[in-house]
Structures are given as structure tokens and as C-alpha cells.
Design an enzyme around this catalytic site. Structure first.
Site, PDB file in Angstrom:
ATOM      1  N   GLY A  27       0.970  -1.066   0.066  1.00 55.88           N
ATOM      2  CA  GLY A  27      -0.157   0.091  -0.004  1.00 55.88           C
ATOM      3  C   GLY A  27       0.778   1.302   0.109  1.00 55.88           C
ATOM      4  N   GLY A  32       5.671   4.257  -8.864  1.00 57.19           N
ATOM      5  CA  GLY A  32       6.144   2.924  -9.041  1.00 57.19           C
ATOM      6  C   GLY A  32       5.252   1.681  -8.980  1.00 57.19           C
ATOM      7  CG  HIS A  33       3.271   0.715  -5.486  1.00 56.46           C
ATOM      8  ND1 HIS A  33       3.317   1.624  -4.493  1.00 56.46           N
ATOM      9  CD2 HIS A  33       3.578  -0.280  -4.829  1.00 56.46           C
ATOM     10  CE1 HIS A  33       3.898   1.236  -3.257  1.00 56.46           C
ATOM     11  NE2 HIS A  33       4.096   0.095  -3.594  1.00 56.46           N
ATOM     12  N   GLY A 143       9.342  -4.991  -8.644  1.00 56.11           N
ATOM     13  CA  GLY A 143      10.241  -3.856  -9.208  1.00 56.11           C
ATOM     14  C   GLY A 143      11.754  -4.155  -8.807  1.00 56.11           C
ATOM     15  CB  SER A 181      10.140   4.944  -1.553  1.00 63.07           C
ATOM     16  OG  SER A 181      10.034   4.188  -0.394  1.00 63.07           O
TER      17      SER A 181
END
Ligand code: AMP
Length: 271
Positions: A27, A32-33, A143, A181
Site C-alpha cells: 500500500g 512505482g506501484h 520492481g 517509495s
């Protein structure tokens, strides 16, 4: 978008779905996610995203408590991305069953983050192994930012002959160069700037390191980095990311692996 909190309900739903592309997350979703999810959605079949802050991979309770969480915002992002399935388990749901496969922890787990974060990779593999048994995805999207993690998951999958293929995804960065991040949420403006200076510095130094590879020492670099404003350097090391050996030859491709602290916040990257 269907949300599941129970593995049994989720398994019932996915029983007849052939191709599941799985994106595990803790979460605090960021660019990035999102890139992993978009990539997974470009594959045939359904995308399943999990959100679970895994207590077993935190070696300090305080770190686990302070880990940034924002489920409401995460669900809005996932809805906008039109994700098919979401799995939001609690600890009991994922840890209360007997697994078929034992975790395979390769010796590379003792290097880099493994030195200072005792039990971290065992905790990561524990949860990933469980997710793979529950979901049986065709693909799992990971990743490269967490290089050591994806390397160790890959070895576990190969050793245990699990029928899931890893899709390695490139690191997405903020405009100032730092890797996106969830932990960046805890940085103040000044720390954000220092982290950016660290990445810029290392990118420049990489050229110099390449030239002086045979008798290269990190001592001066560590001093320079501390002078940029770091609280502590956990490690800074060079590895050939294919052979996992120290690079010796100028022609070899290598990465700089770093973990550092800004006050209590620990960030990792590879450049
Ligand atoms: P996390 O929520 O931090 O456990 O990360 C979930 C997945 O997103 C892992 O496979 C990470 O490697 C990946 N990931 C985290 N940050 C980035 C990034 N900046 N770019 C690409 N992937 C990332």
C-alpha cells in the site's frame, strides 16, 4: 473492481480464471506501484493487487507502526486504474494455514539488506510464498528497485518449481531522481533534497568508479555522502547484477547498491 478480505472468497472467485497477473504491495501506492499495475494490465487475463503491510518483514516494531498507510487513497487509485481484483487480507487470513512449499532462502539473503535487517527476507519470502499458494498467479510483477528481494523470490520460485513467472519492472523515479517509495512520505523537504543529491552524486561517481574499478575504495565516497547530510550509511556496495560478484573488469556491467538513513527513515536504491 472486486475487493476480498478472505482468501477463501478470493479463491472461489478466481477458480476459473486462467491468467492472473499478480502485483503484491504494502500500500501507500505511488507512481512505482502504478507502473507495475499498468504493465500487468497490458497482459492477457485479470490483474490482482494485494495490499498487506507484512509485520514479519519488519525487524523493528516501531518501523512497522510508522510505515505510511493510506487505504482510502489506495483504493481510489486502484479504482481509477480499473483493477479487477483486490486482496486486503489481515494477518490471520494469510498466516493461519499450512503451506505446501518450504521457503528457500538463498545465501544472497545474507548480503546487503540481509546484514542489518535480520529476518527481513525470511519474512518477505514467507508472505510471497503464501500469496503464491493462495492465488497461483501466472505472473508476478516485481520492481527492480528492490533488486535483492526480487532476486530471492526468483530463486525460491525456481527451487520450489512454482508455476509463476516473474516480470521484473524498472524503477520509477521522482523528477529529482530519487526512487519513488512509500517511505518518501515520511521525508521532510530538506531530507527529500538530500536524498536527491545522494542519487545525483552517485550517478556522477559511477563513471569514475568504472574507470578505477580495480583499486577502487568507497572511503571518500562515504565521506562525501555523509557531508551531503546523511545520518548513516547502512551499506554501499558494487555488484555485477548478473553474477552477483564484485565487478573487476572495466567492461562489466554493475550497479551501486545503497541503503542509507535520513534521521530514522531508511531508503534503498540501486543505480
Ligand atoms: P512495496 O509496496 O514497497 O512492498 O512494493 C511493492 C512492489 O512495488 C515491489 O515489487 C517493489 O519493488 C515495487 N516498487 C516499489 N517502488 C518502486 C519504484 N520506485 N519503481 C518501480 N517499482 C517499485
Amino acid at each position: 473492481m472486486k475487493i476480498f478480505k478472505s482468501k477463501h472468497k478470493l479463491q472461489k472467485e478466481i477458480l476459473n480464471i486462467k491468467n492472473i497477473s499478480f502485483v503484491p504491495t504494502m500500500g501507500g501506492l505511488h507512481k512505482g506501484h502504478i507502473s507495475l499495475i499498468k504493465k500487468s494490465k497490458s497482459f492477457k487475463g485479470k490483474t490482482l493487487v494485494s495490499i498487506f503491510v507484512n509485520p514479519k518483514q519488519f525487524n523493528e516494531k516501531k518501523d512497522f507502526i510508522n510505515y505510511p498507510r493510506n487505504l482510502k487513497k489506495d483504493l481510489m487509485i486502484l479504482k481509477r486504474l480499473n483493477v479487477d481484483l483486490i486482496y486486503l487480507p489481515n494477518s490471520k487470513d494469510v498466516f493461519s494455514f499450512q503451506v505446501k512449499n518450504k521457503i528457500f532462502l538463498d545465501k544472497f539473503s545474507k548480503k546487503l539488506c540481509g546484514k542489518s535487517r535480520r529476518g527481513h527476507f525470511k519474512g518477505v519470502l514467507n508472505i510471497v510464498n503464501r500469496f503464491l499458494e493462495i492465488i497461483k498467479p501466472k505472473y508476478i510483477f516485481l520492481g527492480i528497485k528492490d533488486f535483492q528481494q526480487s532476486y530471492l523470490i526468483n530463486i525460491h520460485i525456481l527451487k520450489r518449481k512454482i508455476n509463476t513467472k516473474i516480470i521484473h519492472c524498472k524503477t520509477i523515479r521522482e523528477k529529482n531522481g530519487i526512487a519513488c517509495s512509500t517511505r518518501n512520505n515520511n521525508l521532510n523537504r530538506n531530507q527529500f533534497k538530500i536524498a536527491s543529491n545522494v542519487i545525483k552524486y552517485l550517478r556522477n561517481k559511477k563513471r569514475l568508479i568504472k574507470k578505477e574499478l580495480s583499486n577502487f575504495k568507497f572511503l571518500n565516497i562515504k565521506k562525501d555522502l555523509m557531508n551531503l547530510g546523511l545520518t548513516k550509511i547502512d551499506y554501499i556496495e558494487l555488484y555485477n547484477s548478473k553474477t552477483l560478484k564484485r565487478p573487476k573488469n572495466k567492461k562489466e556491467k554493475f550497479k551501486i547498491f545503497i541503503a542509507f538513513y535520513l534521521n530514522k527513515i531508511r531508503l534503498i536504491d540501486n543505480i
